[in-house]
Scaffold this motif. Structure first.
Motif, short mmCIF file in Angstrom:
data_model
loop_
_atom_site.label_atom_id
_atom_site.label_comp_id
_atom_site.label_asym_id
_atom_site.label_seq_id
_atom_site.Cartn_x
_atom_site.Cartn_y
_atom_site.Cartn_z
N SER A 16 32.22 107.01 78.33
CA SER A 16 31.80 107.47 79.64
C SER A 16 30.30 107.77 79.64
N GLY A 17 29.63 107.29 80.67
CA GLY A 17 28.19 107.51 80.80
C GLY A 17 27.36 106.40 80.17
N MET A 18 27.99 105.46 79.47
CA MET A 18 27.26 104.39 78.79
C MET A 18 27.48 103.03 79.46
N GLU A 19 28.05 103.03 80.65
CA GLU A 19 28.40 101.78 81.32
C GLU A 19 27.18 100.89 81.60
N ASP A 20 26.12 101.47 82.16
CA ASP A 20 24.94 100.66 82.49
C ASP A 20 24.32 100.06 81.23
N GLU A 21 24.23 100.86 80.18
CA GLU A 21 23.66 100.37 78.92
C GLU A 21 24.54 99.26 78.32
N PHE A 22 25.86 99.43 78.42
CA PHE A 22 26.78 98.41 77.93
C PHE A 22 26.57 97.09 78.69
N GLU A 23 26.48 97.16 80.01
CA GLU A 23 26.28 95.94 80.80
C GLU A 23 24.98 95.24 80.41
N GLN A 24 23.93 96.01 80.20
CA GLN A 24 22.65 95.41 79.78
C GLN A 24 22.78 94.78 78.40
N ALA A 25 23.46 95.45 77.48
CA ALA A 25 23.64 94.92 76.13
C ALA A 25 24.47 93.63 76.18
N TRP A 26 25.52 93.61 77.00
CA TRP A 26 26.34 92.41 77.12
C TRP A 26 25.49 91.23 77.60
N ARG A 27 24.66 91.47 78.60
CA ARG A 27 23.81 90.39 79.11
C ARG A 27 22.82 89.91 78.04
N SER A 28 22.29 90.85 77.27
CA SER A 28 21.27 90.48 76.29
C SER A 28 21.82 89.68 75.11
N VAL A 29 23.10 89.82 74.82
CA VAL A 29 23.69 89.09 73.69
C VAL A 29 24.60 87.95 74.15
N GLY A 30 24.72 87.75 75.42
CA GLY A 30 25.63 86.74 75.95
C GLY A 30 25.35 85.32 75.49
N ALA A 31 24.10 85.02 75.18
CA ALA A 31 23.76 83.68 74.72
C ALA A 31 24.47 83.33 73.42
N ALA A 32 24.83 84.32 72.63
CA ALA A 32 25.57 84.06 71.39
C ALA A 32 26.90 83.38 71.70
N VAL A 33 27.43 83.61 72.88
CA VAL A 33 28.68 82.97 73.29
C VAL A 33 28.39 81.70 74.08
N THR A 34 27.60 81.81 75.12
CA THR A 34 27.42 80.68 76.04
C THR A 34 26.67 79.50 75.44
N GLU A 35 25.88 79.72 74.40
CA GLU A 35 25.17 78.61 73.77
C GLU A 35 26.03 77.86 72.76
#
Length: 108
Positions: A16-35
């Motif tokens: 709780s309280g870390m949702e925004d940071e989690f969303e940013q982290a997911w976006r920043s590492v997403g290329a590891a999956v999509t590439e």
């Protein structure tokens, strides 16, 4: 559009309280999956009925190629960066047996 052969669904409870940071982290590492050449798409969804719960869905060409990715160092790094936000998680894997799309003339 080709029907994806394999789908992965993660359910993650975020501290709780870390949702925004989690969303940013997911976006920043997403290329590891999509590439990855076998990945067909990767989605982040936030629950409307459960606080701090997210679903991550990804489609893959087939199970074997997903499992190769799952065991790769890229995936390990991806998981390590998201782990501090995670309270708990579950994974479901499934073979896609069909899907339907709207006709081209229908509103989206």
């Amino acid at each position: 559009m080709t029907t994806p052969g394999f789908r992965v669904l993660l359910k993650m409870h975020i501290h709780s309280g870390m949702e925004d940071e989690f969303e940013q982290a997911w976006r920043s590492v997403g290329a590891a999956v999509t590439e990855h050449p076998a990945n067909l798409g990767h989605w982040l969804m936030r629950s409307t009925s459960e606080d701090s719960v997210y679903y991550i869905s990804s489609d893959w060409v087939d199970e074997r190629r997903f499992r190769e990715f799952e065991e790769s160092w890229e995936h390990g790094e991806h998981r390590a960066l998201l782990h501090p936000y995670r309270e708990s998680a579950t994974i479901s894997t499934m073979h896609v047996v069909g899907h339907l799309l709207k006709s081209a003339g229908e509103a989206r």
